[in-house]
Motif scaffolding. Structure first.
Motif, PDB file in Angstrom:
ATOM      1  N   ASP A 123       0.798  -1.231   0.000  1.00 18.56           N
ATOM      2  CA  ASP A 123       0.000   0.000   0.000  1.00 18.56           C
ATOM      3  C   ASP A 123       0.829   1.278   0.000  1.00 18.56           C
ATOM      4  N   ALA A 124       2.086   1.225   0.449  1.00 19.73           N
ATOM      5  CA  ALA A 124       2.904   2.444   0.512  1.00 19.73           C
ATOM      6  C   ALA A 124       3.699   2.699  -0.771  1.00 19.73           C
ATOM      7  N   ARG A 125       3.699   1.761  -1.685  1.00 13.65           N
ATOM      8  CA  ARG A 125       4.484   1.932  -2.908  1.00 13.65           C
ATOM      9  C   ARG A 125       3.814   2.904  -3.874  1.00 13.65           C
ATOM     10  N   ARG A 126       4.642   3.504  -4.734  1.00 15.13           N
ATOM     11  CA  ARG A 126       4.140   4.342  -5.813  1.00 15.13           C
ATOM     12  C   ARG A 126       3.977   3.482  -7.067  1.00 15.13           C
ATOM     13  N   PRO A 127       3.143   3.900  -8.027  1.00 20.34           N
ATOM     14  CA  PRO A 127       2.947   3.115  -9.250  1.00 20.34           C
ATOM     15  C   PRO A 127       4.236   2.738  -9.973  1.00 20.34           C
ATOM     16  N   ALA A 128       5.228   3.634  -9.973  1.00 19.56           N
ATOM     17  CA  ALA A 128       6.487   3.357 -10.667  1.00 19.56           C
ATOM     18  C   ALA A 128       7.259   2.213 -10.032  1.00 19.56           C
ATOM     19  N   LEU A 130       5.873  -0.594  -9.123  1.00 16.93           N
ATOM     20  CA  LEU A 130       5.086  -1.799  -9.339  1.00 16.93           C
ATOM     21  C   LEU A 130       5.309  -2.353 -10.739  1.00 16.93           C
ATOM     22  N   SER A 131       5.081  -3.649 -10.893  1.00 22.18           N
ATOM     23  CA  SER A 131       5.100  -4.254 -12.218  1.00 22.18           C
ATOM     24  C   SER A 131       3.828  -3.877 -12.964  1.00 22.18           C
ATOM     25  N   GLY A 132       3.792  -4.166 -14.263  1.00 22.88           N
ATOM     26  CA  GLY A 132       2.598  -3.863 -15.041  1.00 22.88           C
ATOM     27  C   GLY A 132       1.370  -4.571 -14.512  1.00 22.88           C
ATOM     28  N   GLY A 133       1.534  -5.833 -14.140  1.00 16.00           N
ATOM     29  CA  GLY A 133       0.410  -6.582 -13.604  1.00 16.00           C
ATOM     30  C   GLY A 133      -0.083  -6.016 -12.280  1.00 16.00           C
ATOM     31  N   GLN A 134       0.838  -5.562 -11.437  1.00 20.09           N
ATOM     32  CA  GLN A 134       0.451  -4.971 -10.163  1.00 20.09           C
ATOM     33  C   GLN A 134      -0.274  -3.640 -10.372  1.00 20.09           C
ATOM     34  N   PRO A 156      -8.219  -3.797 -20.780  1.00 20.14           N
ATOM     35  CA  PRO A 156      -7.529  -3.753 -19.485  1.00 20.14           C
ATOM     36  C   PRO A 156      -6.221  -4.540 -19.434  1.00 20.14           C
ATOM     37  N   LEU A 157      -6.021  -5.498 -20.345  1.00 15.59           N
ATOM     38  CA  LEU A 157      -4.826  -6.337 -20.293  1.00 15.59           C
ATOM     39  C   LEU A 157      -3.854  -6.053 -21.431  1.00 15.59           C
ATOM     40  N   ALA A 158      -4.147  -5.044 -22.243  1.00 14.21           N
ATOM     41  CA  ALA A 158      -3.380  -4.817 -23.470  1.00 14.21           C
ATOM     42  C   ALA A 158      -1.917  -4.486 -23.208  1.00 14.21           C
ATOM     43  N   ALA A 159      -1.607  -3.859 -22.077  1.00 19.56           N
ATOM     44  CA  ALA A 159      -0.238  -3.421 -21.820  1.00 19.56           C
ATOM     45  C   ALA A 159       0.646  -4.522 -21.241  1.00 19.56           C
ATOM     46  N   LEU A 160       0.088  -5.701 -21.017  1.00 19.58           N
ATOM     47  CA  LEU A 160       0.828  -6.784 -20.377  1.00 19.58           C
ATOM     48  C   LEU A 160       1.382  -7.754 -21.405  1.00 19.58           C
ATOM     49  N   ASP A 161       2.511  -8.410 -21.066  1.00 13.94           N
ATOM     50  CA  ASP A 161       3.049  -9.416 -21.982  1.00 13.94           C
ATOM     51  C   ASP A 161       2.178 -10.670 -21.927  1.00 13.94           C
ATOM     52  N   ALA A 162       2.414 -11.581 -22.870  1.00 10.47           N
ATOM     53  CA  ALA A 162       1.510 -12.720 -23.063  1.00 10.47           C
ATOM     54  C   ALA A 162       1.329 -13.560 -21.807  1.00 10.47           C
ATOM     55  N   GLY A 163       2.439 -13.894 -21.128  1.00  8.79           N
ATOM     56  CA  GLY A 163       2.348 -14.730 -19.939  1.00  8.79           C
ATOM     57  C   GLY A 163       1.578 -14.056 -18.820  1.00  8.79           C
ATOM     58  N   LEU A 164       1.849 -12.770 -18.619  1.00  7.16           N
ATOM     59  CA  LEU A 164       1.178 -12.026 -17.559  1.00  7.16           C
ATOM     60  C   LEU A 164      -0.286 -11.782 -17.894  1.00  7.16           C
ATOM     61  N   ARG A 165      -0.590 -11.634 -19.181  1.00  6.78           N
ATOM     62  CA  ARG A 165      -1.977 -11.425 -19.601  1.00  6.78           C
ATOM     63  C   ARG A 165      -2.853 -12.599 -19.176  1.00  6.78           C
TER      64      ARG A 165
END
Length: 315
Positions: A123-128, A130-134, A156-165
């Motif tokens: 909860d204390a982290r900034r978006p930068a 985090l991973s794309g999935g997070q 919603p999943l377009a920015a993620l790589d295939a495995g993470l999608r």
């Protein structure tokens, strides 16, 4: 909460984005919206959300006509493709943003949402940080924070790589089932739509060409466009009219009913795609298991299929 779209029309200058589009989504349904570029997918989502006015038609959510309401008064939330997280805010504050504006902020509610999307302790982290999935999960938690009965998701999943999608898509489906929120998701990924959704709506030229279960849309396409757009389809002229035949239903071997010549083969990992041409010049594609030995290009083969596999097409 149910969604009903009635005869929506929307023009952008001389270009027609929606042409009398109608759609009905029962409460608690996960609907995926597919279509070629320019078919009206994102325009439909933005009009439902209230970000674009319709030229004609109505939007009903839970039976209530919301066509003239501004976005903030509609009982829905929208999750954008870019996630639109505030880079200067923590994960906690990003999720809490809408709750604070509505005067319903609760630290416990934010903690529950973090647990729901599997981000407890971040909860204390900034978006930068985090991973794309997070980041995608934070955006989803923020969209769900005010418990919208209808959630609109634009790629919603377009920015993620295939495995993470795949993994994140499964998580998205789990959350939809757990919250029983009505999801309307625009995607260009056909396999994603078939795997995640209860219903698939295929748009064509600003209208719904077909809306049904993934199994029905794939196995029984209503039109030639749907058959050729969703997956691979052979289009065959028969005495009964135009029919679609999926490649997996065509058998290739030394015996059969239709003589053909193999034009080329392509290895696709799990399958071989066999492109053939019949004596009358018809091009047909079949698929074989990767465990099978494919016929070589130039070889004469016989093709066959069951009559029940032929799907009559409207146009």
């Amino acid at each position: 909460m149910s969604l009903r779209v009635e005869a929506l029309r929307k023009n952008f200058g001389a270009a027609r984005a929606l042409d009398g589009l109608s759609l009905e989504v029962p409460a608690g349904t996960f609907l995926a919206v597919l279509g070629a570029s320019g078919s009206g997918k994102s325009t439909l989502l933005r009009i439902i959300a209230g970000f674009e006015p319709a030229d004609a038609g109505r939007i009903l959510i839970g039976g209530e006509d919301v066509t003239g309401l501004p976005p903030q008064r509609r009982p829905c939330a929208m999750m954008f493709q870019s996630y639109a997280l505030f880079p200067h805010l923590s994960v906690h504050e990003n999720i809490a943003y809408g709750l604070r504006r509505a005067g319903t902020y609760s630290a416990a509610r934010v903690s529950d949402l973090l647990a729901l999307v599997g981000l407890s302790g971040l909860d204390a982290r900034r978006p930068a940080q985090l991973s794309g999935g997070q980041q995608q999960r934070v955006a989803l938690a923020r969209a769900l924070a005010r418990k919208p009965p209808l959630l609109l998701l634009d790629e919603p999943l377009a920015a993620l790589d295939a495995g993470l999608r795949a993994a994140t898509g499964a998580e998205l489906r789990r959350l939809q089932r757990e919250t029983q929120t009505t999801f309307v998701m625009v995607t260009h990924d056909q396999q994603e739509a078939l795997a995640l959704a209860d219903q698939v709506a295929v748009l064509h030229e600003g209208r719904v060409a077909q809306c049904a279960s993934p199994q029905e849309v794939y196995a029984r396409p209503a039109t030639r466009f749907v058959a050729e757009f969703l997956g691979a389809a052979n289009i065959i002229n028969t005495p009964a009219g135009l029919c679609a035949l999926r490649p997996e239903h065509i058998r290739v071997g030394p015996t059969g009913t239709v003589p053909a010549t193999v034009q080329h083969i392509a290895f696709r990992g799990e399958t071989w795609v066999i492109a053939c041409r019949t004596a009358d010049g018809t091009a047909l594609r079949s698929v074989l298991s990767a465990q099978s030995a494919p016929p070589a290009p130039g070889v004469a083969v016989m093709l066959s299929w069951d009559a029940a596999a032929l799907v009559p097409l409207c146009a």
